[in-house]
Design a protein around this motif. Structure first.
Motif, mmCIF file in Angstrom:
data_model
loop_
_atom_site.group_PDB
_atom_site.id
_atom_site.type_symbol
_atom_site.label_atom_id
_atom_site.label_comp_id
_atom_site.label_asym_id
_atom_site.label_seq_id
_atom_site.Cartn_x
_atom_site.Cartn_y
_atom_site.Cartn_z
ATOM 1 N N GLY A 1 37.630 -11.816 -1.328
ATOM 2 C CA GLY A 1 38.390 -10.710 -1.899
ATOM 3 C C GLY A 1 39.425 -11.178 -2.902
ATOM 4 N N GLY A 2 40.582 -10.520 -2.878
ATOM 5 C CA GLY A 2 41.645 -10.737 -3.845
ATOM 6 C C GLY A 2 42.262 -9.401 -4.227
ATOM 7 N N GLU A 3 43.393 -9.457 -4.894
ATOM 8 C CA GLU A 3 44.106 -8.243 -5.293
ATOM 9 C C GLU A 3 44.242 -8.230 -6.811
ATOM 10 N N MET A 4 43.797 -7.151 -7.439
ATOM 11 C CA MET A 4 43.884 -7.039 -8.888
ATOM 12 C C MET A 4 45.303 -6.641 -9.292
ATOM 13 N N ASN A 5 45.882 -7.405 -10.206
ATOM 14 C CA ASN A 5 47.176 -7.048 -10.779
ATOM 15 C C ASN A 5 46.932 -6.173 -11.998
ATOM 16 N N PRO A 6 47.274 -4.886 -11.946
ATOM 17 C CA PRO A 6 46.942 -3.995 -13.064
ATOM 18 C C PRO A 6 47.732 -4.281 -14.326
ATOM 19 N N LEU A 7 48.790 -5.072 -14.238
ATOM 20 C CA LEU A 7 49.636 -5.307 -15.409
ATOM 21 C C LEU A 7 49.051 -6.363 -16.338
ATOM 22 N N ASP A 8 48.425 -7.393 -15.788
ATOM 23 C CA ASP A 8 47.866 -8.434 -16.661
ATOM 24 C C ASP A 8 46.354 -8.598 -16.507
ATOM 25 N N GLY A 9 45.738 -7.827 -15.597
ATOM 26 C CA GLY A 9 44.288 -7.867 -15.459
ATOM 27 C C GLY A 9 43.752 -9.076 -14.730
ATOM 28 N N TYR A 10 44.599 -9.813 -14.010
ATOM 29 C CA TYR A 10 44.148 -10.984 -13.241
ATOM 30 C C TYR A 10 43.953 -10.599 -11.776
ATOM 31 N N LEU A 11 42.892 -11.121 -11.204
ATOM 32 C CA LEU A 11 42.684 -10.999 -9.760
ATOM 33 C C LEU A 11 43.450 -12.127 -9.082
ATOM 34 N N VAL A 12 44.341 -11.777 -8.158
ATOM 35 C CA VAL A 12 45.172 -12.762 -7.459
ATOM 36 C C VAL A 12 44.577 -13.010 -6.080
ATOM 37 N N VAL A 13 44.212 -14.251 -5.806
ATOM 38 C CA VAL A 13 43.668 -14.643 -4.507
ATOM 39 C C VAL A 13 44.699 -15.536 -3.832
ATOM 40 N N ARG A 14 45.139 -15.129 -2.643
ATOM 41 C CA ARG A 14 46.195 -15.827 -1.933
ATOM 42 C C ARG A 14 45.617 -16.670 -0.798
ATOM 43 N N GLN A 15 46.481 -17.509 -0.220
ATOM 44 C CA GLN A 15 46.065 -18.250 0.966
ATOM 45 C C GLN A 15 45.730 -17.291 2.105
ATOM 46 N N SER A 16 46.364 -16.125 2.116
ATOM 47 C CA SER A 16 46.065 -15.142 3.160
ATOM 48 C C SER A 16 44.670 -14.554 3.017
#
Length: 646
Positions: A433-448
């Motif tokens: 998975g991951g979380e999309m940042n709508p401000l810069d268009g990057y998918l953020v994948v965390r250690q969680s």
């Protein structure tokens, strides 16, 4: 020692040096041992107390004893006096000790230089925006301390701070030019020992009960992804890391020997994306299944994991493409099949018996997989970060007694059951998975987002992904870890944010950090070559860069010099004419003391040079008239009188 170096400090200078030393050393308390921070802090407080009481500074032998004590403490703590951590710790203590022998301007200059160097060492540990802002503030105040030490008691605080700010503003264009054009290196500027990369956290190359659950409790960013087109659905975002085929009854490990060549058949068009991977001190990159094109310095290892030649010890930006639908090794070699059927003898007998009953009923791989998934879906298994501890037959306890676990429990139990039923299987570690940042268009994948799933091998189909977590906690794949776990689980606060305004604030901060990482910290040799190409220097070598740097810096220096000269206070015309008159007197052996008034000088000329009196009297009367009469009329008279001096 020169006369200036022997001058004692005025009483107002030490507070500036105490403040600059505090700013230069304070952030190191975040990562160095507590005793070291307390020791250096006590030294600084001691020095400030001695200054406040105007007491005598400690003697040389006491300072030598403190140095020996500090070196012994660092040697015991780090087992060395060299390296990043030990070296910076030693520098912090020595800089604090220098405050205890601050007797002259020379000592003060040494402290200022140590502070400048200590500011540089902060980038060994962090290159974040807050660190950069702190260093800007610190270098401003350290520069102000340098001006205060050099200027003496005549320097006042506000003009000193303003002067330091002006100097930094003048240096800013040179900094930008050097940053853009100075030849970049692909690795760290300083060759640091191994401990420069210690403390990196991330996915491990082994898996045991609780290992991924511990990692998931971190909200740190593992990597960011920018897709060239529309991102795939969340359920398809499986970022592959290490593949673990060996099991000793508790720990899963990758096979250490050579792997077979991969045979991948893409069944869907590839998607392209760019991954910015944080340092994790492992060789693997995290690509979507299945990688189609790879960076130049990477290769697939035979289990579909993308590996670099060297470990990822600094942030890396790589371009990849993947086919989300694929067929992988449909005709696997017998040694690989044997390896992925192996189980330790004599453990988990109830799990073996259950798997054997499935095989007796229907030996087809799909039927056995369905039986396992039904087991997880229909027997009140729960998904939790706090499962109970397991004993020697841990999988038996998990499957038949506790039924509480995290993804590594379900993946390990599923693979064990598959192997016991005669289906080749293995564990895959990575992120999901991951979380999309709508401000810069990057998918953020965390250690969680760390995850573990399974792969089984089916003749003619190859290796097929099976995620048993999907039947126990479907929300894990559909919405993320925060929605899959019950209330009260030890997730990082960053992941549990529900308020829209807080989530928007976090997105903004992470977008700013990403821009800093991409455009400032990510300005690597490739980006520099692209910039030079746009400037008309596609194949510039170091000689051309040196010439361009010298030319631009010379131009900037000329501009700054011209601006400085333009800002220089202008002498008024009357003072210039008066100085011309004094030069006439010097040629006639009449010197004027700085404190001597025009009328006093005239009286002295009357007694020593009577022949000059009539002409010089007209000069004095005209000069005083410019100061206390109509300035323009008297200024013309003064100019005429100066011309008439003999």
């Amino acid at each position: 020692m020169s006369t200036i170096a022997r001058l004692a400090l005025d009483r107002g200078a030490p507070p500036w040096l105490f403040g600059s030393a505090l700013l230069a050393t304070a952030p190191h308390a975040l990562h160095q041992p507590v005793w070291l921070s307390l020791f250096s802090g006590l030294l600084l407080v001691w020095a400030a107390w001695l200054w406040w009481r105007d007491a005598r500074l400690p003697g040389r032998w006491l300072l030598i004893g403190l140095v020996v004590l500090a070196c012994a403490g660092i040697l015991l703590e780090f087992r060395t006096l060299f390296g990043r951590d030990a070296g910076v710790g030693l520098l912090v203590i020595l800089a604090s000790m220098k405050l205890l022998e601050m007797r002259s301007r020379r000592d003060a200059m040494v402290i200022v230089i140590l502070d400048y160097f200590l500011l540089l060492t902060h980038y060994f540990f962090s290159q974040s925006i807050p660190t950069g802002l702190w260093l800007l503030l610190s270098i401003w105040l350290v520069t102000a301390a340098l001006i205060r030490v050099s200027g003496g008691a005549a320097c006042r605080p506000v003009p000193t701070l303003r002067h330091a700010g002006t100097l930094l503003a003048q240096a800013l264009p040179f900094m930008i030019v050097l940053y853009l054009l100075f030849p970049r290196v692909s690795g760290p500027l300083w060759g640091l020992p191994q401990d420069a990369h210690s403390g990196k956290t991330g996915l491990s190359d082994t898996m045991s009960p609780g290992s991924i659950a511990d990692l998931v409790q971190s909200g740190a960013i593992a990597f960011r992804v920018r897709f060239d087109g529309e991102p795939p659905p969340r359920q398809q975002l499986y970022w592959r890391g290490p593949v673990m085929e060996l099991f000793d009854g508790r720990i899963w490990r990758p096979h250490p020997g050579p792997t077979t060549a991969e045979r991948i058949e893409a069944l869907s068009p590839p998607i392209t994306y760019e991954t910015t991977l944080e340092a994790h001190s492992q060789r693997w990159l995290l690509a979507l299944d299945a990688p189609a094109t790879l960076p130049a310095d990477t290769a697939l290892n035979g289990t579909l994991t993308v590996l670099r030649r060297q470990s990822v010890d600094q942030r890396r930006r790589v371009a990849l493409s993947s086919a989300l639908s694929y067929r992988f090794n449909p005709d696997e070699r017998p040694p690989v099949i044997t390896r992925n059927l192996a189980l330790p003898a004599g453990i988990n007998p109830r799990s073996r018996a259950l798997a054997e009953s499935w095989r007796q009923r229907d030996a087809s791989p799909q039927a056995i997989v369905d039986q396992a998934l039904r087991l997880f879906a229909g027997n009140e298994f729960s998904y939790t970060l706090r499962p109970p501890l397991l004993g020697d037959n841990g999988l038996d306890q998990f499957l038949f007694e506790t039924r509480r676990g995290f993804c590594e429990h379900y993946a390990a139990a599923f693979v064990f059951l598959m192997r016991a039923a005669g289906v080749p299987a293995r564990v895959v570690g990575g992120y999901q998975g991951g979380e999309m940042n709508p401000l810069d268009g990057y998918l953020v994948v965390r250690q969680s987002d760390a995850h573990a799933w399974a792969e089984i091998w089916v003749a003619g189909r190859g290796w097929v992904r099976v995620d048993p977590t999907s039947v126990v906690a479907p929300a894990r794949l559909e919405a993320g870890i925060a929605d899959a776990l019950p209330q009260g689980e030890p997730l990082p606060a960053l992941i549990q944010i529900r308020a829209d305004w807080l989530r928007t604030l976090r997105h903004r901060w992470e977008a700013v950090n990403n821009a800093w990482n991409q455009h400032i910290l990510g300005y690597d040799p490739q980006r520099q070559r692209e910039l030079l190409s746009r400037l008309g220097l596609p194949d510039a070598d170091w000689r051309q860069l040196a010439f361009v740097l010298a030319a631009i810096c010379a131009l900037l220096l000329a501009v700054v010099t011209a601006w400085t000269l333009y800002q220089r206070p202008r002498r008024d015309p009357a003072s210039q004419l008066w100085q011309d008159a004094l030069r006439h007197l010097r040629r006639r052996q009449v010197d004027c003391a700085p404190w001597e008034t025009p009328l006093a000088l005239l009286a002295r000329v009357e007694s020593t040079q009577p022949a000059l009196v009539p002409a010089f009297r007209r000069v004095v009367e005209a000069y005083l008239g410019t100061r206390y009469g109509e300035q323009q009329h008297q200024l013309d008279a003064l100019r005429q009188a100066v011309k008439q001096l003999p």
